[in-house]
Design an enzyme around this catalytic site. Structure first.
Site, PDB file in Angstrom:
ATOM      1  N   ALA A  33       0.829  -1.206   0.000  1.00  0.00           N
ATOM      2  CA  ALA A  33       0.000   0.000   0.000  1.00  0.00           C
ATOM      3  C   ALA A  33       0.862   1.253   0.000  1.00  0.00           C
ATOM      4  CB  ALA A  33      -0.922   0.009   1.220  1.00  0.00           C
ATOM      5  N   ARG A  52      13.803  -3.216  17.011  1.00  0.00           N
ATOM      6  CA  ARG A  52      13.055  -3.121  15.762  1.00  0.00           C
ATOM      7  C   ARG A  52      12.783  -1.647  15.471  1.00  0.00           C
ATOM      8  NH1 ARG A  52      11.087  -8.285  14.662  1.00  0.00           N
ATOM      9  NH2 ARG A  52       9.588  -7.503  13.146  1.00  0.00           N
ATOM     10  N   ALA A  99       2.044  -5.894  21.359  1.00  0.00           N
ATOM     11  CA  ALA A  99       0.840  -6.133  20.566  1.00  0.00           C
ATOM     12  C   ALA A  99      -0.396  -5.584  21.253  1.00  0.00           C
ATOM     13  CB  ALA A  99       0.686  -7.634  20.306  1.00  0.00           C
ATOM     14  N   HIS A 123      -5.656 -22.087  47.469  1.00  0.00           N
ATOM     15  CA  HIS A 123      -4.433 -22.718  47.973  1.00  0.00           C
ATOM     16  C   HIS A 123      -4.381 -24.160  47.471  1.00  0.00           C
ATOM     17  CE1 HIS A 123      -1.234 -23.912  50.726  1.00  0.00           C
ATOM     18  NE2 HIS A 123      -1.975 -24.960  51.064  1.00  0.00           N
TER      19      HIS A 123
END
Length: 477
Positions: free
Chosen positions: A114, A272, A321, A456
């Protein structure tokens, strides 16, 4: 002739597909464009495949030590190619789930590259076909790509990034050097140590995990070192040479000394950077944040161009994310003029101005999860806090599973007694942190958190013990 849409999302990762599905739920006509498969990096080359390998390698490691539980198993071995097949099956299953949601919601997925042009037009090129989409609004969610630093030998065969590692089927990881001690680096170190590799982690900072709480980072370093992982902090790789494999020259910046480490593979995991290749046409210029190299956005994640928004790794320094997913929801609710279900505010560098209620999870052994602020951060903000700490050495579930190393640390504001931060280092920490995030988001106090029973034996019992420790400090008893 251009196809018309209310919303075009560029990028099919978690932020992109979450935004698209939310918009479809609101009755918008939506298209998602991506040059790769649905799911983006997270599903195809990040979170899901990495966690699948962590699960498989941890299973092998547990079998290696099953004798202490009274179980005998001879000739335990692993097949790396089959592990990768298991990983791919997990990825496909997750991805098909998202594709089904697209189909049910009427979201058009368009495979191609795109390019956004002026007037909110999107040119898509794929499979030798060029088409145009006309959008009422655009959301950029193109994510990030691995950074490859430049130094001698970085282009040699066997020097790979995380994307290349996850595509590998052949085992050549008996000796591994990992450049970068962030989340990606320590998770891969955990995988290969569990598979009996010799592992060295090289980190340029003073400790692993960069900006994370120092106490948490030090605890992780200690546990990784105890498992035989060689950790070199304050260090970088000066050069790599082909010599009976790969010979790495490691420079310690504190002492100025160099050392040699041989490896079959060098994994580069230094971070990144925003992925924006061919994203903007020559007729469209969006303002950039010069400090971060990311797209600049306002408090509603809108770029300098009206009606064009950006979310996820292209704007945020918190590359998670679930952050991108929250931002995608926020933006679509803004576009649809709906009440916000998530409270987020962006400033030009994509960070938050309110108390950060963003869980950070690291899937090492033991797991690490944090949310809110640390004690040190609170002091820097001038906030008075009280801490409650519980060592998992005394936890019943930890004793049963032989996973005693770890702790739970809760941070409470002194005057209101509300929880403002939590750091958890123990098995299932990544599941337990959700309770802490909910408590911070709703301003719950130590007393309110104490009202709930915790079963527990469970790891989460430690939360009650940490709360009690903080309250004991308050009363002096």
């Amino acid at each position: 002739m251009a196809r018309n849409y209310d919303l075009v999302v560029v990028g099919a990762g978690p932020g992109g597909y979450t935004a698209a599905l939310k918009a479809a739920e609101f009755g918008m006509k939506v298209a998602v464009v991506d040059q790769d498969k649905v799911g983006g990096v997270c599903i195809n080359r990040g979170c899901i495949p990495t966690k699948a390998l962590l699960h498989a390698s941890n299973f092998f490691s547990m079998m290696q030590h099953c004798d202490e539980f009274g179980i005998s198993a001879d000739a335990i071995s692993f097949d790396f190619a089959e592990m990768q097949d298991y990983k791919r099956t997990s990825v496909r299953q997750y991805r098909h789930g998202v594709e089904k949601l697209f189909e049910e919601g009427g979201v058009d997925f368009i495979r191609g590259t795109a390019t956004i042009r002026r007037g909110k037009a999107v040119e898509v090129v794929g499979n030798g076909v060029r088409e145009y989409l006309q959008a009422g609004h655009i959301i950029i969610a193109t994510g990030a790509a691995p950074v490859m630093p430049e130094f001698p030998g970085v282009r040699l065969p066997g020097v790979i990034n995380s994307d290349q590692l996850l595509m590998s089927r052949k085992w050549s990881y008996d000796r591994v050097v990992i450049l970068g001690g962030g989340v990606i680096g320590v998770e891969f170190a955990t995988v290969f140590q569990a598979l009996c590799s010799s592992v060295t982690v090289v980190e340029k900072g003073p400790h692993l995990l960069g900006p994370m709480d120092t106490e948490v980072a030090v605890a992780l370093e200690s546990q990784l070192a105890a498992k035989g992982i060689n950790i070199c902090c304050h260090s970088t790789i000066e050069k790599i040479e082909e010599e009976e494999g790969l010979n790495c020259t490691i420079l310690n910046h504190e002492t100025g000394e160099t050392s040699q480490v041989r490896a079959g593979q060098v994994i580069v995991a230094v971070g990144r950077k925003p992925f924006m290749d061919r994203l903007l046409g020559e007729d469209l210029s969006l303002e950039m944040d010069l400090k971060t190299g990311r797209l600049a956005v306002d408090s509603d994640f809108m770029t300098s161009e009206e009606g064009i928004y950006a979310i996820g790794d292209v704007v945020s320094q918190i590359q998670l994310a679930h952050v991108a997913m929250a931002q995608g929801t926020y933006v679509v609710e803004k576009i649809a003029n709906r009440p916000h279900s998530i409270h987020l505010e962006a400033v030009p560098n994509g960070m938050y101005v309110s108390l950060p209620i963003v869980p950070s999870c690291i899937y090492t052994t033991p797991e690490i999860a944090t949310v809110g602020i640390t004690e040190q951060a609170a002091k820097e903000m001038g906030m008075k806090v009280r801490c409650g700490v519980y060592s998992m050495n005394d936890n019943g579930k930890s004793i049963i599973t032989r996973k005693e190393d770890g702790f739970i640390r809760l941070i409470f504001e002194v005057y209101s007694h509300t929880l403002v931060g939590a750091q958890i280092v123990c098995p299932r920490a990544t599941d337990m942190i959700g309770e802490m995030a909910t408590a911070i988001a709703n301003g719950l106090t130590a007393a309110q958190l104490s009202k709930a029973m915790r079963a527990h034996p469970t790891y989460s019992e430690g939360i009650a013990a940490a709360i009690e420790d903080a309250m004991r400090e308050e009363t002096g008893k």
